[in-house]
Design a protein around this motif. Structure first.
Motif, PDB file in Angstrom:
ATOM      1  N   MET A   1      23.817  14.439 -30.342  1.00 56.86           N
ATOM      2  CA  MET A   1      24.561  15.577 -29.827  1.00 56.86           C
ATOM      3  C   MET A   1      23.721  16.835 -29.996  1.00 56.86           C
ATOM      4  O   MET A   1      22.997  16.985 -30.952  1.00 56.86           O
ATOM      5  N   TYR A   2      23.846  17.733 -29.070  1.00 56.78           N
ATOM      6  CA  TYR A   2      23.097  18.981 -29.078  1.00 56.78           C
ATOM      7  C   TYR A   2      23.801  20.042 -29.911  1.00 56.78           C
ATOM      8  O   TYR A   2      25.025  20.085 -29.975  1.00 56.78           O
ATOM      9  N   SER A   3      23.024  20.920 -30.496  1.00 49.94           N
ATOM     10  CA  SER A   3      23.620  22.069 -31.175  1.00 49.94           C
ATOM     11  C   SER A   3      23.809  23.208 -30.186  1.00 49.94           C
ATOM     12  O   SER A   3      24.540  24.140 -30.436  1.00 49.94           O
ATOM     13  N   THR A   4      23.118  23.122 -29.045  1.00 50.29           N
ATOM     14  CA  THR A   4      23.241  24.118 -27.985  1.00 50.29           C
ATOM     15  C   THR A   4      24.017  23.486 -26.840  1.00 50.29           C
ATOM     16  O   THR A   4      23.627  22.452 -26.322  1.00 50.29           O
ATOM     17  N   LEU A   5      25.116  24.100 -26.478  1.00 50.86           N
ATOM     18  CA  LEU A   5      25.902  23.641 -25.342  1.00 50.86           C
ATOM     19  C   LEU A   5      26.120  24.832 -24.416  1.00 50.86           C
ATOM     20  O   LEU A   5      26.800  25.780 -24.784  1.00 50.86           O
ATOM     21  N   PRO A   6      25.537  24.798 -23.222  1.00 57.80           N
ATOM     22  CA  PRO A   6      25.709  25.912 -22.300  1.00 57.80           C
ATOM     23  C   PRO A   6      27.164  26.084 -21.874  1.00 57.80           C
ATOM     24  O   PRO A   6      27.857  25.113 -21.579  1.00 57.80           O
ATOM     25  N   TYR A   7      27.586  27.329 -21.856  1.00 54.61           N
ATOM     26  CA  TYR A   7      28.921  27.691 -21.394  1.00 54.61           C
ATOM     27  C   TYR A   7      28.736  28.561 -20.170  1.00 54.61           C
ATOM     28  O   TYR A   7      28.034  29.572 -20.219  1.00 54.61           O
ATOM     29  N   VAL A   8      29.308  28.149 -19.053  1.00 55.96           N
ATOM     30  CA  VAL A   8      29.169  28.881 -17.793  1.00 55.96           C
ATOM     31  C   VAL A   8      30.551  29.314 -17.349  1.00 55.96           C
ATOM     32  O   VAL A   8      31.475  28.511 -17.272  1.00 55.96           O
ATOM     33  N   GLU A   9      30.665  30.594 -17.065  1.00 53.24           N
ATOM     34  CA  GLU A   9      31.949  31.154 -16.651  1.00 53.24           C
ATOM     35  C   GLU A   9      31.781  31.822 -15.295  1.00 53.24           C
ATOM     36  O   GLU A   9      30.855  32.591 -15.080  1.00 53.24           O
ATOM     37  N   ALA A  10      32.684  31.511 -14.390  1.00 50.40           N
ATOM     38  CA  ALA A  10      32.698  32.109 -13.064  1.00 50.40           C
ATOM     39  C   ALA A  10      34.102  32.620 -12.785  1.00 50.40           C
ATOM     40  O   ALA A  10      34.996  32.509 -13.634  1.00 50.40           O
ATOM     41  N   GLU A  28      16.010  25.725 -20.044  1.00 52.07           N
ATOM     42  CA  GLU A  28      14.816  26.145 -19.311  1.00 52.07           C
ATOM     43  C   GLU A  28      15.071  27.450 -18.559  1.00 52.07           C
ATOM     44  O   GLU A  28      14.264  28.378 -18.614  1.00 52.07           O
ATOM     45  N   GLN A  29      16.202  27.529 -17.868  1.00 51.99           N
ATOM     46  CA  GLN A  29      16.540  28.749 -17.130  1.00 51.99           C
ATOM     47  C   GLN A  29      16.682  29.941 -18.067  1.00 51.99           C
ATOM     48  O   GLN A  29      16.215  31.045 -17.765  1.00 51.99           O
ATOM     49  N   GLY A  31      15.238  30.322 -20.982  1.00 48.79           N
ATOM     50  CA  GLY A  31      13.910  30.663 -21.459  1.00 48.79           C
ATOM     51  C   GLY A  31      13.149  31.516 -20.454  1.00 48.79           C
ATOM     52  O   GLY A  31      12.466  32.478 -20.827  1.00 48.79           O
ATOM     53  N   ILE A  32      13.267  31.187 -19.185  1.00 46.27           N
ATOM     54  CA  ILE A  32      12.608  31.972 -18.137  1.00 46.27           C
ATOM     55  C   ILE A  32      13.179  33.386 -18.105  1.00 46.27           C
ATOM     56  O   ILE A  32      12.439  34.368 -18.029  1.00 46.27           O
ATOM     57  N   LEU A  33      14.500  33.509 -18.175  1.00 47.30           N
ATOM     58  CA  LEU A  33      15.123  34.835 -18.177  1.00 47.30           C
ATOM     59  C   LEU A  33      14.681  35.662 -19.383  1.00 47.30           C
ATOM     60  O   LEU A  33      14.376  36.853 -19.258  1.00 47.30           O
ATOM     61  N   ARG A  34      14.630  35.044 -20.546  1.00 44.24           N
ATOM     62  CA  ARG A  34      14.194  35.764 -21.749  1.00 44.24           C
ATOM     63  C   ARG A  34      12.757  36.229 -21.625  1.00 44.24           C
ATOM     64  O   ARG A  34      12.418  37.329 -22.052  1.00 44.24           O
ATOM     65  N   ALA A  35      11.905  35.406 -21.027  1.00 47.35           N
ATOM     66  CA  ALA A  35      10.497  35.762 -20.867  1.00 47.35           C
ATOM     67  C   ALA A  35      10.329  36.944 -19.916  1.00 47.35           C
ATOM     68  O   ALA A  35       9.399  37.738 -20.060  1.00 47.35           O
ATOM     69  N   GLN A  36      11.219  37.076 -18.951  1.00 45.13           N
ATOM     70  CA  GLN A  36      11.127  38.137 -17.959  1.00 45.13           C
ATOM     71  C   GLN A  36      11.837  39.416 -18.383  1.00 45.13           C
ATOM     72  O   GLN A  36      11.627  40.470 -17.792  1.00 45.13           O
ATOM     73  N   ALA A  37      12.670  39.332 -19.397  1.00 47.88           N
ATOM     74  CA  ALA A  37      13.483  40.483 -19.812  1.00 47.88           C
ATOM     75  C   ALA A  37      12.636  41.552 -20.492  1.00 47.88           C
ATOM     76  O   ALA A  37      11.623  41.264 -21.133  1.00 47.88           O
ATOM     77  N   LEU A  38      13.064  42.779 -20.343  1.00 48.64           N
ATOM     78  CA  LEU A  38      12.425  43.892 -21.036  1.00 48.64           C
ATOM     79  C   LEU A  38      12.817  43.871 -22.511  1.00 48.64           C
ATOM     80  O   LEU A  38      13.885  43.373 -22.874  1.00 48.64           O
ATOM     81  N   THR A  39      11.979  44.461 -23.338  1.00 53.13           N
ATOM     82  CA  THR A  39      12.344  44.637 -24.746  1.00 53.13           C
ATOM     83  C   THR A  39      13.417  45.724 -24.815  1.00 53.13           C
ATOM     84  O   THR A  39      13.593  46.490 -23.852  1.00 53.13           O
TER      85      THR A  39
END
Length: 54
Positions: A1-10, A28-29, A31-39
């Motif tokens: 079992m994962y300790s990370t479970l994505p929660y998506v709300e629409a 993965e998604q 991680g990409i967003l975090r890499a592109q985010a400003l400090t």
């Protein structure tokens, strides 16, 4: 079992994903967003610049 479970709300739906493939895709998604985010400092500078242009 994962300790990370994505929660998506629409608008009319919300889900928690536990399937291994889905969890990896969301990680993965994220991680990409975090890499592109400003400090935080860069974000503040951008907001101050935008406010100065009003």
């Amino acid at each position: 079992m994962y300790s990370t479970l994505p929660y998506v709300e629409a608008r009319n739906d919300s889900r928690i994903f536990s399937e291994r493939r889905s969890v990896r895709e969301y990680e993965e998604q994220y991680g990409i967003l975090r890499a592109q985010a400003l400090t935080p400092r860069e974000s503040l500078g951008l907001l101050e610049k935008m406010l100065g242009e009003l």
